[in-house]
Enzyme design. Structure first.
Site, mmCIF file in Angstrom:
data_model
loop_
_atom_site.group_PDB
_atom_site.id
_atom_site.type_symbol
_atom_site.label_atom_id
_atom_site.label_comp_id
_atom_site.label_asym_id
_atom_site.label_seq_id
_atom_site.Cartn_x
_atom_site.Cartn_y
_atom_site.Cartn_z
ATOM 1 N N LYS A 29 1.081 -8.780 0.451
ATOM 2 C CA LYS A 29 0.062 -8.718 1.920
ATOM 3 C C LYS A 29 -1.513 -8.937 1.521
ATOM 4 O O LYS A 29 -1.221 -9.853 2.588
ATOM 5 C CB LYS A 29 -0.260 -7.310 1.626
ATOM 6 C CG LYS A 29 0.944 -5.828 2.455
ATOM 7 C CD LYS A 29 0.382 -4.830 2.477
ATOM 8 C CE LYS A 29 0.019 -4.098 0.762
ATOM 9 N NZ LYS A 29 1.332 -4.381 0.142
ATOM 10 N N THR A 30 -1.584 -9.068 0.343
ATOM 11 C CA THR A 30 -2.543 -9.976 0.222
ATOM 12 C C THR A 30 -1.955 -11.738 -0.146
ATOM 13 O O THR A 30 -3.716 -12.479 0.929
ATOM 14 C CB THR A 30 -3.289 -10.358 -1.508
ATOM 15 O OG1 THR A 30 -3.548 -8.431 -1.379
ATOM 16 C CG2 THR A 30 -5.042 -10.210 -1.143
ATOM 17 N N ASP A 227 -7.855 -6.319 3.416
ATOM 18 C CA ASP A 227 -7.435 -5.704 2.477
ATOM 19 C C ASP A 227 -6.864 -4.444 2.375
ATOM 20 O O ASP A 227 -8.615 -3.304 2.620
ATOM 21 C CB ASP A 227 -7.606 -6.866 1.239
ATOM 22 C CG ASP A 227 -5.590 -6.638 0.285
ATOM 23 O OD1 ASP A 227 -4.675 -6.664 1.172
ATOM 24 O OD2 ASP A 227 -5.742 -7.503 -0.773
ATOM 25 N N GLU A 228 -6.374 -4.147 1.259
ATOM 26 C CA GLU A 228 -5.988 -2.102 1.540
ATOM 27 C C GLU A 228 -6.536 -1.204 2.075
ATOM 28 O O GLU A 228 -7.466 -0.348 1.468
ATOM 29 C CB GLU A 228 -7.144 -2.147 -0.200
ATOM 30 C CG GLU A 228 -6.365 -3.205 -1.599
ATOM 31 C CD GLU A 228 -5.475 -2.888 -1.840
ATOM 32 O OE1 GLU A 228 -5.099 -1.656 -1.846
ATOM 33 O OE2 GLU A 228 -4.946 -3.611 -2.605
ATOM 34 N N GLN A 258 0.428 3.599 -1.479
ATOM 35 C CA GLN A 258 -0.915 2.834 -2.349
ATOM 36 C C GLN A 258 -2.156 3.618 -1.788
ATOM 37 O O GLN A 258 -3.195 3.703 -2.557
ATOM 38 C CB GLN A 258 -1.039 2.109 -2.341
ATOM 39 C CG GLN A 258 0.622 1.288 -3.288
ATOM 40 C CD GLN A 258 0.168 -0.414 -3.537
ATOM 41 O OE1 GLN A 258 -0.618 -1.061 -4.354
ATOM 42 N NE2 GLN A 258 1.249 -1.208 -2.829
ATOM 43 N N ARG A 617 1.802 -2.691 -11.283
ATOM 44 C CA ARG A 617 1.078 -3.989 -11.595
ATOM 45 C C ARG A 617 2.128 -4.555 -12.455
ATOM 46 O O ARG A 617 1.893 -5.743 -12.269
ATOM 47 C CB ARG A 617 0.050 -3.743 -12.325
ATOM 48 C CG ARG A 617 -0.783 -2.071 -11.774
ATOM 49 C CD ARG A 617 -0.953 -2.897 -9.972
ATOM 50 N NE ARG A 617 -0.027 -2.690 -9.488
ATOM 51 C CZ ARG A 617 -0.196 -2.978 -8.149
ATOM 52 N NH1 ARG A 617 -0.790 -4.003 -7.588
ATOM 53 N NH2 ARG A 617 -0.244 -2.645 -6.981
HETATM 54 P P1 ATP Z 1 -0.158 -5.579 -3.401
HETATM 55 O O1 ATP Z 1 0.200 -3.907 -2.977
HETATM 56 O O2 ATP Z 1 0.197 -4.384 -4.988
HETATM 57 O O3 ATP Z 1 -2.196 -5.085 -3.327
HETATM 58 P P2 ATP Z 1 0.284 -6.975 -1.835
HETATM 59 O O4 ATP Z 1 1.953 -6.913 -1.425
HETATM 60 O O5 ATP Z 1 -1.097 -7.578 -1.599
HETATM 61 O O6 ATP Z 1 0.747 -6.722 -3.679
HETATM 62 P P3 ATP Z 1 0.487 -10.178 -3.480
HETATM 63 O O7 ATP Z 1 -0.102 -9.949 -4.078
HETATM 64 O O8 ATP Z 1 0.004 -10.361 -2.137
HETATM 65 O O9 ATP Z 1 1.043 -8.414 -2.857
HETATM 66 O O10 ATP Z 1 1.853 -11.143 -4.358
HETATM 67 C C1 ATP Z 1 2.131 -10.310 -5.045
HETATM 68 C C2 ATP Z 1 2.863 -11.416 -5.533
HETATM 69 O O11 ATP Z 1 4.069 -12.309 -5.232
HETATM 70 C C3 ATP Z 1 1.741 -12.957 -5.670
HETATM 71 O O12 ATP Z 1 1.535 -13.323 -7.460
HETATM 72 C C4 ATP Z 1 2.391 -13.461 -4.990
HETATM 73 O O13 ATP Z 1 1.654 -14.791 -4.871
HETATM 74 C C5 ATP Z 1 3.953 -13.481 -4.903
HETATM 75 N N1 ATP Z 1 4.539 -13.268 -3.789
HETATM 76 C C6 ATP Z 1 4.163 -12.913 -2.303
HETATM 77 N N2 ATP Z 1 5.191 -13.955 -0.904
HETATM 78 C C7 ATP Z 1 6.055 -14.720 -1.865
HETATM 79 C C8 ATP Z 1 6.937 -15.365 -1.334
HETATM 80 N N3 ATP Z 1 6.837 -15.344 -0.064
HETATM 81 N N4 ATP Z 1 7.450 -16.506 -2.043
HETATM 82 C C9 ATP Z 1 6.365 -16.765 -3.759
HETATM 83 N N5 ATP Z 1 6.160 -15.755 -3.993
HETATM 84 C C10 ATP Z 1 5.441 -14.728 -3.336
HETATM 85 MG MG MG Z 2 -2.528 -6.857 -2.407
#
Ligand code: ATP
Ligand code: MG
Length: 663
Positions: A29-30, A227-228, A258, A617
């Protein structure tokens, strides 16, 4: 733009209109937010027209870093210089609170507050709360200052004003608190001050009562990304709506599983109702978790299913296999800390692991102490992330109050704080007279101290002391007016001889040194800030410091970069990731927290989500632990394993599971 799966790509390619990304932990997402900002820039949206909002300074910094990696510009090494050179033509990445400070600094006068309003920290708030309870003659037995602030903050988080709070109050204590709330708000305004919650509430009010201001502020940006989003409270929700109303380019991302700030008034409904608010919203779901191994995801998924009311989501591990998470039991909290630290020490040189690859996550602020001790003994670099402890130190508060004197009209709190610190013979009575006169004659207190306004009668000694203080400040201001902020600060601190205050209070040389170091840290922070800002001012610096944008936090950032083991609460860990995670104190009463168990366990689902945040995490290795006894007020007490340990491991049929909950 490589490194996106089709669903992520779809979200990133949706460049206008309302967009919701509702997806589980670690699904990118981020990443979507940062890539989307990069894409907007590629498509010619001016950088400064883009606003990204996150919840913590740490998350904001991380996002800035991820973005820098994508769109270039600042390199890490010349981070500050480059930023200054490029001026303001960068996307704004900010927390809600910092965003509101900027808006209020421009227009809060419309609400009858001075543009130079001061922001109260916890200590200031407690002082005011105590004073109010004294005024309304309420003893500690009925309501303590902390409890009053607790009620006030709860109401504020729900966007309730004192009148509404009164109507909602049921118990005696609540009624008294509502009376206190009204006075508290009046006093703050009278003093030209706001507290943290006010930053959001007043911005919301400003937008509501002054449509012109809202339009002006909304027009600053063409794209808003949040975000969040699951953790927005009502004010934040309304502020977002107010800012995005015209351009409608609003992208929010979040995960209902979350949502961990309901206790601060966050309503997960906001994210679930997004499509209702914005009927033409595009909704994207992401299902692949790229962060954690399959073994870890399995635990996370098994755990979160114990929450009965939730939107079922698919969360698939993109990284198959992996080590099964471990659960350890130790004798007491000291052994738990030593064993965790020993384990980290053993693993440090394996697979090229570095200190920064490890995090120790805990639920309450009482927990980290034994870990700090063990880490020190093992001589391992660590960093305690989050918490306000730095700002609660007397030396920091004093120094900041002095720096306020270098502004045009320093606030009263700051003056009261330092007028006799270090002691210069200005007694309680004289200070009270000053205060009374300031209120009665409506003259700024500082004007009396520096002799611009008539002082109340006081002894020659007191008069002289005030003259002296004023002349030091005036000299620094006039002689050094063109010098850098850092030079001014250094000069002021040395001329008031703040060192003598430290020497007066602390007798041990080590104590003196470490306290003096704290003052130095403030000056270092000022220097960091000054190097990076285009038009540095003391007010801006002090605001940032108070919000934790710079300085302490930044110092912590630096330490993290310096490669240290992270010690932090699960709340603070939201959005972050680490190769190896230790979740400690997995006991009933800690996680789930005791507060959540009172009141018929109504708070348990939120604690479960918090546990889910902790588990997700971890990238490769997750170790959970508990200790069989734990000290309370110096006495060891037996503990019970957290119910979540049974849930994670799918042992709802284990007879001990029911026992953990006293059934
Ligand atoms: P959270 O809910 O914990 O905030 P998030 O949904 O924001 O998580 P991110 O932090 O954006 O998730 O991504 C999690 C990890 O996965 C990061 O290290 C990111 O670089 C990696 N990642 C996300 N998408 C891909 C992708 N398509 N290919 C490879 N790595 C990815
Ligand atoms: Mg995130």
């Amino acid at each position: 733009m490589s490194g996106l799966n089709p669903a992520q790509q779809d979200a990133v390619d949706t460049l206008s209109g309302p967009l919701l990304v509702l997806a589980g932990a670690g699904t990118g997402k981020t990443r979507v937010i940062t890539f989307r900002i990069a894409k907007l820039i590629q498509h010619g949206v001016p950088r400064h027209k883009i606003l990204g909002v996150t919840f913590t300074n740490k998350a904001a910094n991380e996002m800035k870093e991820r973005l820098t990696a994508l769109i270039g510009g600042k390199t890490v090494k010349h981070k500050y210089k480059k930023k200054a050179e490029q001026g303001e033509n960068e996307p704004t990445i900010s927390t809600f609170h910092s965003l509101c400070v900027r808006i209020l600094r421009r227009r809060i006068d419309k609400l009858g507050y001075p543009l130079k309003f001061a922001i109260y920290n916890r200590g200031d708030q407690e002082g005011l709360a105590r004073q109010i309870l004294r005024e309304i003659k309420v003893g500690d037995k009925l309501l303590k200052p902390n409890q009053l602030l607790f009620h006030i903050s709860n109401w504020k988080c729900k966007s309730l004003n004192p009148k509404q709070a009164m109507l909602q109050s049921e118990s005696d204590a609540q009624h008294i608190a509502a009376v206190g709330f009204e006075r508290y708000q009046k006093q703050l305004k009278l003093r030209g001050c706001v507290d943290f919650d006010d930053l959001l509430l007043l911005t919301e009010q400003l937008f509501r009562e002054h449509p012109d201001v809202r339009e002006e502020e909304a027009a600053r940006f063409e794209h808003l990304l949040v975000d969040e989003y699951q953790d927005t409270n009502t004010s934040q929700y309304r502020i977002v709506k107010a800012l995005a109303g015209e351009h409608r380019n609003l992208c929010v991302v979040g995960d209902d599983d979350q949502s961990i700030y309901a206790w601060r008034g966050a309503e997960v409904e906001h994210i679930l109702a997004f499509a209702k608010d914005w009927p033409d919203a595009k909704v994207v779901r992401l299902e692949d978790n790229y962060r954690s191994t399959e073994a870890i995801i399995k635990y996370a998924n098994t755990l979160i299913r114990f929450n009965s009311t939730r939107h079922d989501k698919v969360l698939r591990a993109a990284r198959p296999g992996g080590e099964v998470p471990t659960i350890n039991q130790w004798e007491d909290e000291v052994q738990e800390a030593e064993e965790v630290v020993r384990s980290i020490k053993n693993r440090l040189n394996l697979h090229g692991r570095e200190p920064r690859d490890f995090a120790i996550l805990f639920r309450t602020n009482e927990q980290p102490r034994p870990f700090e001790t063990a880490l020190r003994e093992a001589k391992l670099p660590y960093i305690l992330v989050g918490g306000m402890s730095f700002f609660d130190r007397k030396e920091v508060k004093d120094t900041l109050a002095y720096l306020r004197l270098l502004e045009d009209d320093p606030d009263e709190i700051s003056i009261l704080r330092i007028i006799n610190t270090p002691p210069r013979g200005i007694g309680k009575k004289s200070i009270e007279n000053l205060l009374n006169r300031a209120v009665r004659e409506k003259v700024p207190m500082w004007d009396m101290v520096r002799g611009y306004a008539e002082r109340p009668k006081c002894s020659p000694r007191v008069n002289q002391a005030m003259d002296q203080l004023a002349s030091v400040v005036n000299e620094v201001r006039s002689v050094m007016g063109n010098a850098s902020l850092v030079d001014q600060a250094r000069s002021l601190i040395s001329r008031i001889d703040y060192k003598s205050e430290i020497d007066r209070i602390y007798k041990e040389p080590e104590d003196r040194e470490s306290r003096w170091n704290v003052v130095e840290q403030v000056v270092n922070a000022l220097s960091d800030y000054e190097e990076g800002a285009r038009k540095p001012t003391m007010t801006k610096f002090l605001d940032r410091l108070l919000l934790g944008d710079q300085s302490a936090d930044n110092d912590k950032e630096k330490q993290l970069k310096k490669n240290a083991i992270a010690l932090m609460t699960m709340h603070a860990a939201k959005g972050l990731e680490f190769p190896e995670v230790y979740m400690v104190g997995m006991e009933e009463g800690i996680l789930p927290h005791q507060r959540s168990l009172d009141d018929d366990e109504a708070g348990v689902p939120e604690e479960r989500r918090l546990c889910y945040v902790g588990v997700t995490r971890a990238e490769e290795r997750l170790t959970m632990s508990m200790s069989l006894t734990r000290k309370k007020w110096g006495k060891a007490r037996d503990t019970k394993p957290s119910r979540f340990l049974y849930e994670l491991t799918d042992q709802a049929d284990n007879p001990n599971y029911a026992k953990t909950r006293g059934q």
